[in-house]
Structure formats: C-alpha cells, structure tokens
Design an enzyme around this catalytic site. Sequence first.
Site: not given
Length: 383
Positions: A129, A283, A341, A344, A368
């Site tokens: 296309l 955490q 990330q 590291g 696309e």
Amino acid sequence: MAAEFDFFRTSEEHEMLRDAVRSLAEAKIAPYAAEVDEAGRFPAEAREALEANDLHAVHVPETYGGSGADALSTVIVIEEIARVCASSSLIPAVNKLGSLPVQLAGSEELKTRYLGALARGEGMFSYCLSEPDAGSDAVSMKTRAVRDGDSWVLNGVKRWITNAGVSQFYTVMAVTDPDKRSRGISAFVVEKDDEGLSFGAPEKKLGIKGSPTREVYFDNVRIPADRMIGEEGTGFATAMRTLDHTRVTIAAQALGIAQGALDYAKGYVKERKQFGKAIADFQGIQFMLADMAMKLEAARQLTYAAAARSERADSDLTFFGAAAKCYASDAAMEITTDAVQLLGGYGYTRDYPLERMMRDAKITQIYEGTNQIQRVVMARNLP
Ligand code: COS
C-alpha cells in the site's frame, strides 16, 4: 428488563491452542531469536516450523484448504510467536495482511488459487500500500495500473513492504483512474516471478531485523486482467477494510512482545540480589511489575474484544481495531522499556533479550498506520 452483559472469556480450545503454539515457539523459534536479530536474517527455521504445523496462515478458511481459525485464534498464534520472536510473528501476521484483500473481495477463482497456495505453504503473501510519498496519506499513491487488452500494466514504487523478496505473492494497490481519488484505486495480485517486478535493498532497521523490509519496483509489470481483486475502483476500500481486521493482529504482536518482556523480567527480579535480598522483595520493583501486568491485561482484553468484532465483522470494528492496535502498542513500548529498566545495565546489553524486545516493540506504534493515524480513525468512528 435485565441489563445485558457481554462477558468474554477465551474458550478451552483457545487455551489449548495457546499451549500448543507456546511449546512449538519455545522449542523451534526461541532458540534462533537472538541470532536472527543479530545477523538480520530471515527466520527460515520459524517459517519451516510454522508451515510444518499449519500455523503460518491459520486464518485461511477450510473451503480454500486452510485451517479456518477464527480471529481470536489467529491473535493467540501471533501473540505466542511474538512472545519469543517478533520477527517470526510477522510470518502469520503478514500472510493474513497480504491475503485478506483476496479473502474479503476476490473472485472465487482468485480465492481458490491464492488462498490455496498460501495454505499449502507454496508462498507467503505481502501487502503493498505505502509509497515513498504516500504513507499516512495512502490515497495519494502514484503507482499506476493501465488497462491494455486483457492485461493490466503496473508501474511505480511501493515502500516499507514487509517480507518483500521472501514472499511469492503481493497484493498491490494501484491507481486505475487518477480523477477519482480513493475510488480510482484498484487492488491486484502480483507474483514474484512476474516480469518487471524487482526489490530494493533491505532497510536497516531498529528492530524486527529478521523480517526483511524492502521497496518493491514495478517496471511495466503486465498481469492478466483476472488478477484484479474485486471491482475496479474498490481497491482503497478493500485496503482499509483489511486494515480494520489486521490492526488487531498488530495488537496481538504487541501483546506477545510485552508478555515476553514481563515474563523475563519477573524471573530476573527473583534471582537478582542487592542489599542482601532479591530485588523482587522491594516495593518499588513490585509496583513496577504490577503496573506492567495491569497495562498488559487491559491491552489484552481490548485486543480480544476487537478480535471478536473482527470475527463477526461488526460495524464498530474500525474503532476497535484502531483502539486495540494503538493501546496495545503503546502498552508494549512502556512495558518493554520498564523491563529493560528492571534488569538495569544487563537489560541494556545484547546478552539479554530485553533490549531486542524494546526495539521490536517500537514498530508496533508505527506500522499498519501510526498511532496518530489510529487516533484519527477512532475519532472518525467514535462508538
Ligand atoms: N472501511 C471501508 N472503507 C473505508 C474505510 C474502512 N475502514 N476507511 C475509509 N474508507 C473509504 C471511505 O469510505 C472513503 O470512501 P468514499 O470516498 O467512497 O466515501 C474512502 O475510503 C476514503 O476515505 P477517507 O475520506 O476517510 O480518506 P482519508 O484520505 O481522509 O483518510 C486514512 C484515510 C487516513 C484513515 C487512511 O489513509 C489510513 O488509514 N492511512 C494510514 C494507512 C496505513 O495504515 N498505512 C500503513 C500501511 S500498511 S503497513
């Protein structure tokens, strides 16, 4: 009247298909993924494994010799291959993109001939296309097809053609009446061996390096008139209808790349120790993983909802296809970047697969239709 809910779950058969494709992908495709990327070579092993197991073009209906998989099954196949190697996932994805115009709009004769050949593994299919000066603005294409007796003669250049040179069959959109703009564009099947067809050098890309992207040149390519797909002047609408369905497969590819990155990062953080414990115990790391999994699942639900619309050819498919492609590719870019990330410095090296996944994810925001074009499409087709 009780409210109606449209609960959507994958069936047991879909999950069995996922398990089967995952096993095959891990055994026959994953071992080559890093080398295919490094060498920038076509993943011939993947093609062979997919064709041997009838997974190279699962969308082809049974009537034409295919396995007649539904749109969600096609998504699952692409997702599981992309989870280990994005370049290889372009084999089933682009086989669908290239051949869907024939399936949606072609004559019985074209369907029997070309969908049959594709299903039998006699050749892959590409979709032509875009051109050097007609990318997002696809209507401005210049490639010309001129009628001459019982033939059409094609001249022009197509650019960014996935799997060009490897594919045997090419769906080509060309201008048949320049005065009619989008209604003066028609679609054709061109074969690799047609005289006057040639290919440019492979593009040097950031990612999906195993999938060749080349220009395709048409120099007085003469093809029989019965290779036109559908009626004259319907090629642009066919090209757009095709993209409505296949943008869902790009969303699938994005999901697979993101899942591969999340799976790898999840394993890594349990092994990697810093400050006397696994970094998975911090955490800050847990919150990153939770966000990644949340975005991925949201993208998957939207993609599967779009696949259901693709299967039924619902009137809101145009919105859903664009939304799924846009959302899943943006999610994949974020998730793969975060996965790098989490590793590291190691994530930034080619000794680990994550930098490849991050590079591969980028293209899903571009091809696309760029994600900016997806937003144009969504805005014009708001539910
Ligand atoms: N299904 C069927 N027909 C469609 C359609 C769809 N989803 N989308 C558009 N069309 C038809 C329109 O109905 C219109 O037909 P009529 O002139 O007969 O009414 C015609 O196509 C032209 O549409 P429109 O006026 O919307 O064209 P525009 O030039 O304004 O924009 C966009 C079209 C930008 C949406 C289109 O060019 C596009 O999707 N561009 C990105 C192309 C792309 O994805 N390239 C990647 C190449 S594949 S790797």
